[in-house]
Design a protein around this motif. Sequence first.
Motif, PDB file in Angstrom:
ATOM      1  N   ILE A 165       1.085  -1.960 -14.634  1.00 52.67           N
ATOM      2  CA  ILE A 165      -0.338  -1.578 -14.693  1.00 52.67           C
ATOM      3  C   ILE A 165      -0.573  -0.311 -13.896  1.00 52.67           C
ATOM      4  O   ILE A 165       0.023  -0.113 -12.844  1.00 52.67           O
ATOM      5  N   GLU A 166      -1.406   0.569 -14.436  1.00 54.03           N
ATOM      6  CA  GLU A 166      -1.773   1.755 -13.662  1.00 54.03           C
ATOM      7  C   GLU A 166      -3.272   1.742 -13.376  1.00 54.03           C
ATOM      8  O   GLU A 166      -3.813   2.660 -12.809  1.00 54.03           O
ATOM      9  N   HIS A 167      -3.933   0.658 -13.782  1.00 56.21           N
ATOM     10  CA  HIS A 167      -5.343   0.528 -13.440  1.00 56.21           C
ATOM     11  C   HIS A 167      -5.548  -0.825 -12.755  1.00 56.21           C
ATOM     12  O   HIS A 167      -4.754  -1.748 -12.924  1.00 56.21           O
ATOM     13  N   PHE A 168      -6.594  -0.895 -11.978  1.00 52.69           N
ATOM     14  CA  PHE A 168      -6.923  -2.154 -11.318  1.00 52.69           C
ATOM     15  C   PHE A 168      -8.341  -2.554 -11.687  1.00 52.69           C
ATOM     16  O   PHE A 168      -9.064  -1.786 -12.321  1.00 52.69           O
ATOM     17  N   GLY A 169      -8.725  -3.777 -11.333  1.00 50.14           N
ATOM     18  CA  GLY A 169      -9.981  -4.315 -11.811  1.00 50.14           C
ATOM     19  C   GLY A 169     -10.986  -4.603 -10.712  1.00 50.14           C
ATOM     20  O   GLY A 169     -10.626  -4.824  -9.559  1.00 50.14           O
ATOM     21  N   LEU A 215      -8.671 -15.433 -11.367  1.00 53.56           N
ATOM     22  CA  LEU A 215      -7.650 -15.942 -10.469  1.00 53.56           C
ATOM     23  C   LEU A 215      -6.417 -15.055 -10.548  1.00 53.56           C
ATOM     24  O   LEU A 215      -6.034 -14.612 -11.636  1.00 53.56           O
ATOM     25  N   VAL A 216      -5.810 -14.805  -9.396  1.00 54.34           N
ATOM     26  CA  VAL A 216      -4.497 -14.169  -9.363  1.00 54.34           C
ATOM     27  C   VAL A 216      -3.482 -15.285  -9.185  1.00 54.34           C
ATOM     28  O   VAL A 216      -3.543 -16.022  -8.194  1.00 54.34           O
ATOM     29  N   ILE A 255     -10.997 -14.238  -7.078  1.00 52.07           N
ATOM     30  CA  ILE A 255     -11.784 -13.012  -6.931  1.00 52.07           C
ATOM     31  C   ILE A 255     -13.130 -13.170  -7.619  1.00 52.07           C
ATOM     32  O   ILE A 255     -13.189 -13.432  -8.816  1.00 52.07           O
ATOM     33  N   GLY A 256     -14.191 -13.043  -6.850  1.00 48.80           N
ATOM     34  CA  GLY A 256     -15.535 -13.153  -7.397  1.00 48.80           C
ATOM     35  C   GLY A 256     -16.201 -11.798  -7.552  1.00 48.80           C
ATOM     36  O   GLY A 256     -15.586 -10.755  -7.285  1.00 48.80           O
ATOM     37  N   ALA A 257     -17.446 -11.807  -7.956  1.00 49.15           N
ATOM     38  CA  ALA A 257     -18.195 -10.577  -8.226  1.00 49.15           C
ATOM     39  C   ALA A 257     -18.196  -9.651  -7.012  1.00 49.15           C
ATOM     40  O   ALA A 257     -18.387 -10.092  -5.876  1.00 49.15           O
ATOM     41  N   GLY A 258     -17.967  -8.375  -7.257  1.00 47.63           N
ATOM     42  CA  GLY A 258     -17.988  -7.384  -6.203  1.00 47.63           C
ATOM     43  C   GLY A 258     -16.632  -7.134  -5.571  1.00 47.63           C
ATOM     44  O   GLY A 258     -16.487  -6.224  -4.763  1.00 47.63           O
ATOM     45  N   ASN A 259     -15.652  -7.944  -5.961  1.00 47.75           N
ATOM     46  CA  ASN A 259     -14.323  -7.763  -5.366  1.00 47.75           C
ATOM     47  C   ASN A 259     -13.327  -7.278  -6.412  1.00 47.75           C
ATOM     48  O   ASN A 259     -13.530  -7.423  -7.605  1.00 47.75           O
ATOM     49  N   GLN A 260     -12.254  -6.744  -5.924  1.00 48.66           N
ATOM     50  CA  GLN A 260     -11.282  -6.123  -6.815  1.00 48.66           C
ATOM     51  C   GLN A 260      -9.950  -6.864  -6.799  1.00 48.66           C
ATOM     52  O   GLN A 260      -9.680  -7.663  -5.915  1.00 48.66           O
ATOM     53  N   PHE A 261      -9.144  -6.575  -7.790  1.00 44.82           N
ATOM     54  CA  PHE A 261      -7.830  -7.214  -7.881  1.00 44.82           C
ATOM     55  C   PHE A 261      -6.838  -6.229  -8.487  1.00 44.82           C
ATOM     56  O   PHE A 261      -7.217  -5.335  -9.233  1.00 44.82           O
ATOM     57  N   SER A 267       0.002 -12.952 -12.622  1.00 43.73           N
ATOM     58  CA  SER A 267      -0.905 -12.836 -13.743  1.00 43.73           C
ATOM     59  C   SER A 267      -2.327 -12.949 -13.222  1.00 43.73           C
ATOM     60  O   SER A 267      -2.553 -13.510 -12.148  1.00 43.73           O
ATOM     61  N   VAL A 268      -3.250 -12.397 -13.982  1.00 44.74           N
ATOM     62  CA  VAL A 268      -4.665 -12.511 -13.635  1.00 44.74           C
ATOM     63  C   VAL A 268      -5.369 -13.141 -14.826  1.00 44.74           C
ATOM     64  O   VAL A 268      -5.213 -12.676 -15.963  1.00 44.74           O
ATOM     65  N   ILE A 269      -6.100 -14.218 -14.585  1.00 46.19           N
ATOM     66  CA  ILE A 269      -6.793 -14.913 -15.671  1.00 46.19           C
ATOM     67  C   ILE A 269      -8.244 -15.168 -15.288  1.00 46.19           C
ATOM     68  O   ILE A 269      -8.567 -15.328 -14.108  1.00 46.19           O
ATOM     69  N   THR A 270      -9.106 -15.193 -16.276  1.00 48.98           N
ATOM     70  CA  THR A 270     -10.515 -15.470 -16.017  1.00 48.98           C
ATOM     71  C   THR A 270     -10.739 -16.977 -15.982  1.00 48.98           C
ATOM     72  O   THR A 270     -10.171 -17.722 -16.781  1.00 48.98           O
TER      73      THR A 270
END
Lengths: 219, 219
Positions: B49-53, B61-62, B77-83, B98-101
């Motif tokens: 990945i070259e972008h983050f969220g 969840l990470v 990770i909730g609203a306002g935070n990054q991963f 992995s990152v999943i909603t």
Amino acid sequence: MKNFLAALKTVNLFSGINESELQPLLSCLSAKVTHYEKGNNVFSSGESIEHFGIVLSGEVLVVQDDYYGNRSILDKIGAGNQFGESFACAEIKKIPVSVITTTESDLLFIDYRKLTVPCTKACTFHNKLVQNLLNIISLKNIALTQKIEFTSKRTTREKLLAYLSIEAKKAGSSRFSIPFNRQELADYLAVERSAMSAELSKLRDDGLLTFHKNQFELL
Amino acid sequence: MKNFLAALKTVNLFSGINESELQPLLSCLSAKVTHYEKGNNVFSSGESIEHFGIVLSGEVLVVQDDYYGNRSILDKIGAGNQFGESFACAEIKKIPVSVITTTESDLLFIDYRKLTVPCTKACTFHNKLVQNLLNIISLKNIALTQKIEFTSKRTTREKLLAYLSIEAKKAGSSRFSIPFNRQELADYLAVERSAMSAELSKLRDDGLLTFHKNQFELL
DNA sequence: CCCATTCCGTTGGAATTCCAACATACTTGT
DNA sequence: ACAAGTATGTTGGAATTCCAACGGAATGGG
């Protein structure tokens, strides 16, 4: 500065930067070299620092003193490596560690703010430097997170399985080798070497894995 | 994007950046918002990945899967935070997580390379953004290092004393309060809550400290 | 080849932690 | 005030780890 060229070339903060660019880069950052005698304090806990150091020659220790005055060594930094970059970049008011020289040393100091602010001359290496710094700190971050995953497990068996299974996944194979000997692995996982050896044998007897030296196979 | 202004204002990556600058900043970074349904994969382990969220709404969840397929949650990770910023900045070829909603979510993605390369318009906030990012990652770095210091101790007593004595030093006083309840402290130090409670009582009986709730005093 | 050293596995008793269960505050909502 | 729920301290037996010590295998000089 010329005397330190060999050391400068091994600094990973400068990786990807041409040797001929090093001199202008360092003057653009107004980097300064300071010579220290053995046993000097480079940083003292409680200070605020906006610059970090790179060891050009010699060695420094990053140490932490607790409430009772007990000193523990957090890191040993040799030529070509840097120290204090996280504290400088975090802009914390009081650093929780001290840095002391264990030998006569030459240290290069860089103001971290000069890195992020592009200079008037539009130096091409600014971006590269910032990327390198982000790289270094992020990699450390990932390594620390991984280690915490392992050491947070409660039993030696769980720690071993967590560590080995991630190594297997990283290798993409059930057969893989690890970069530690037994004592180093025990230190890394924060367990006793002998207890860990015993647990490895038990895991082997339980048919979960086989190993020889630092070659492992998960079954 | 306007709907997310409230969330954007709480993003610490954007701290110190004027609200009116947010819109031009995001377009300069060519940031993109994507809507996800619950249970979607945002990043999959093994990708590069070259972008983050940044979470604008919802939650992700990470997670990390080991060799046997056991999944462990590394972060929520909730609203306002990054991963993912460490993985993007580290430029590693295969991310180990992995990152999943966990809910329907709106996620903002930022290419980390766009941060470090100043744009043609000489946006003033580029420097600030880079400094913020360095700040965030460095602070996490320091926190992780500290935690490893504590969890690497062998006994509950040592972990407690290491933790409390650093807290006392941080507070600059033998009396201080801690930001954890017992269960949280036990999790943080990777020990059993009840065993830790017992050890705290023993430390009190041994005359090393007193405490009431999360108020402590070292003697 | 021999000696010294290091690395690794094994073992047994002491010490510590885990675990489950329970008692006692303290909190919160009604 | 009451009930329910949460947080904390306590306890005892089972399980695990620590610790020290030892022996064998591997390594590296001389």
